[in-house]
Design a protein around this motif. Sequence first.
Motif, PDB file in Angstrom:
ATOM      1  N   ASP A 154      12.993   6.520  -9.050  1.00  0.00           N
ATOM      2  CA  ASP A 154      11.880   7.134  -8.317  1.00  0.00           C
ATOM      3  C   ASP A 154      11.932   6.801  -6.830  1.00  0.00           C
ATOM      4  O   ASP A 154      10.942   7.015  -6.108  1.00  0.00           O
ATOM      5  CB  ASP A 154      10.545   6.643  -8.882  1.00  0.00           C
ATOM      6  N   SER A 177       0.817  -1.216   0.000  1.00  0.00           N
ATOM      7  CA  SER A 177       0.000   0.000   0.000  1.00  0.00           C
ATOM      8  C   SER A 177       0.856   1.275   0.000  1.00  0.00           C
ATOM      9  O   SER A 177       0.324   2.372  -0.143  1.00  0.00           O
ATOM     10  CB  SER A 177      -0.923   0.008   1.231  1.00  0.00           C
ATOM     11  N   ARG A 178       2.167   1.114   0.136  1.00  0.00           N
ATOM     12  CA  ARG A 178       3.061   2.269   0.159  1.00  0.00           C
ATOM     13  C   ARG A 178       3.474   2.642  -1.258  1.00  0.00           C
ATOM     14  O   ARG A 178       3.523   1.804  -2.159  1.00  0.00           O
ATOM     15  CB  ARG A 178       4.313   1.949   0.987  1.00  0.00           C
ATOM     16  N   ASP A 179       3.795   3.925  -1.438  1.00  0.00           N
ATOM     17  CA  ASP A 179       4.216   4.402  -2.756  1.00  0.00           C
ATOM     18  C   ASP A 179       5.662   4.045  -3.075  1.00  0.00           C
ATOM     19  O   ASP A 179       6.060   4.118  -4.242  1.00  0.00           O
ATOM     20  CB  ASP A 179       4.047   5.931  -2.841  1.00  0.00           C
ATOM     21  N   ASP A 180       6.438   3.672  -2.048  1.00  0.00           N
ATOM     22  CA  ASP A 180       7.865   3.431  -2.291  1.00  0.00           C
ATOM     23  C   ASP A 180       8.206   1.943  -2.393  1.00  0.00           C
ATOM     24  O   ASP A 180       9.380   1.570  -2.339  1.00  0.00           O
ATOM     25  CB  ASP A 180       8.721   4.104  -1.220  1.00  0.00           C
ATOM     26  N   ALA A 216       2.820  -1.520 -11.741  1.00  0.00           N
ATOM     27  CA  ALA A 216       3.096  -0.281 -10.996  1.00  0.00           C
ATOM     28  C   ALA A 216       3.521   0.865 -11.910  1.00  0.00           C
ATOM     29  O   ALA A 216       3.824   1.958 -11.427  1.00  0.00           O
ATOM     30  CB  ALA A 216       4.182  -0.537  -9.957  1.00  0.00           C
ATOM     31  N   VAL A 226      11.877   3.905  -5.523  1.00  0.00           N
ATOM     32  CA  VAL A 226      10.921   2.820  -5.297  1.00  0.00           C
ATOM     33  C   VAL A 226      11.684   1.500  -5.255  1.00  0.00           C
ATOM     34  O   VAL A 226      12.561   1.250  -6.088  1.00  0.00           O
ATOM     35  CB  VAL A 226       9.842   2.780  -6.400  1.00  0.00           C
TER      36      VAL A 226
END
Length: 304
Positions: free
Chosen positions: A153, A85-88, A116, A155
């Motif tokens: 990014d 659920s995290r953006d990273d 993603a 990520v």
Amino acid sequence: MSNVAKLLCAFARKLGGDIDEVSDLPFTEESGTDGMPEQLYVRHDDEMLNQLTSWLLQRQHIGLISPYGTGKTALREIAARDLGSRDDFVVTMIENPNATTERGLYETVITGADTAGYEIDTTNYSQIRDGIPWATAETREAVGEVVRAAADDDVTILLIIDEIEDFPAELLSPMQTAADLGVRLFLTGTPDGKRRLAKFRDTLDSRVRYYERIEPFSPIDVAEYISRSFAYMRNESYEGQNPPLFTADAIRLIHDLTDGNPRGVRLECMDLFARAAFVWRRSDRPVERINITPALRRRGISMS
């Protein structure tokens, strides 16, 4: 449906359950194929998640190590859900290792990255099928491409592999290759799995940070699990309610018999639930007067 199954379902419906089949009964979640429902997680180990996330952000690989039945799968699912659920983070998982090839392992990473938003440049590869390079060597190159794009990014692409002690030997080297390309590994397994990984390749084992502090259920955890199971059966939310049917002495007995092993707790709870159903049928008592006590476990219960 067998007569025993019909009895258990009827008992559960009397207790307020929305029950159509045996798999809807409380304490049966491990027999399913979809993992434990989130509503049944007893403890959301924030300390563990914070530690694992910190290690991953430090570009470490993670090993979650504990004996069978101690809750690795549930904790892995919690971590996968929260990190996903995290953006990273981009979370990918090997669902069926024994049906996976080297190319399939790389494809898992590429497909997850694509979902993603990290697509490969198809012009870099000689043959593409369903968006994935066909040649194994080129799928390996594509993993490096999506990992670099994600890293730009900030990520992290995470690959979760369960039961490392049974992971096919021919996939250990591709797993190492994915790690070398920058994929972060989240490995779960028993102490035998940890020893197997160290024997395979010290270079990977030395880069894995192991988390080996999964605590067993306490009696309070057992009580919460029972309460959550009944709430889930009734399609209710868990609000800290006390467990139905099970007396405090029965809960302590379950804990003592299983040493708090979550799988053992589930099995003991299911056995006692079934025994209570037979008592209910034979005694013709209202369901409100049925209690699960230590004495119930010592009684001989005929299934006929």
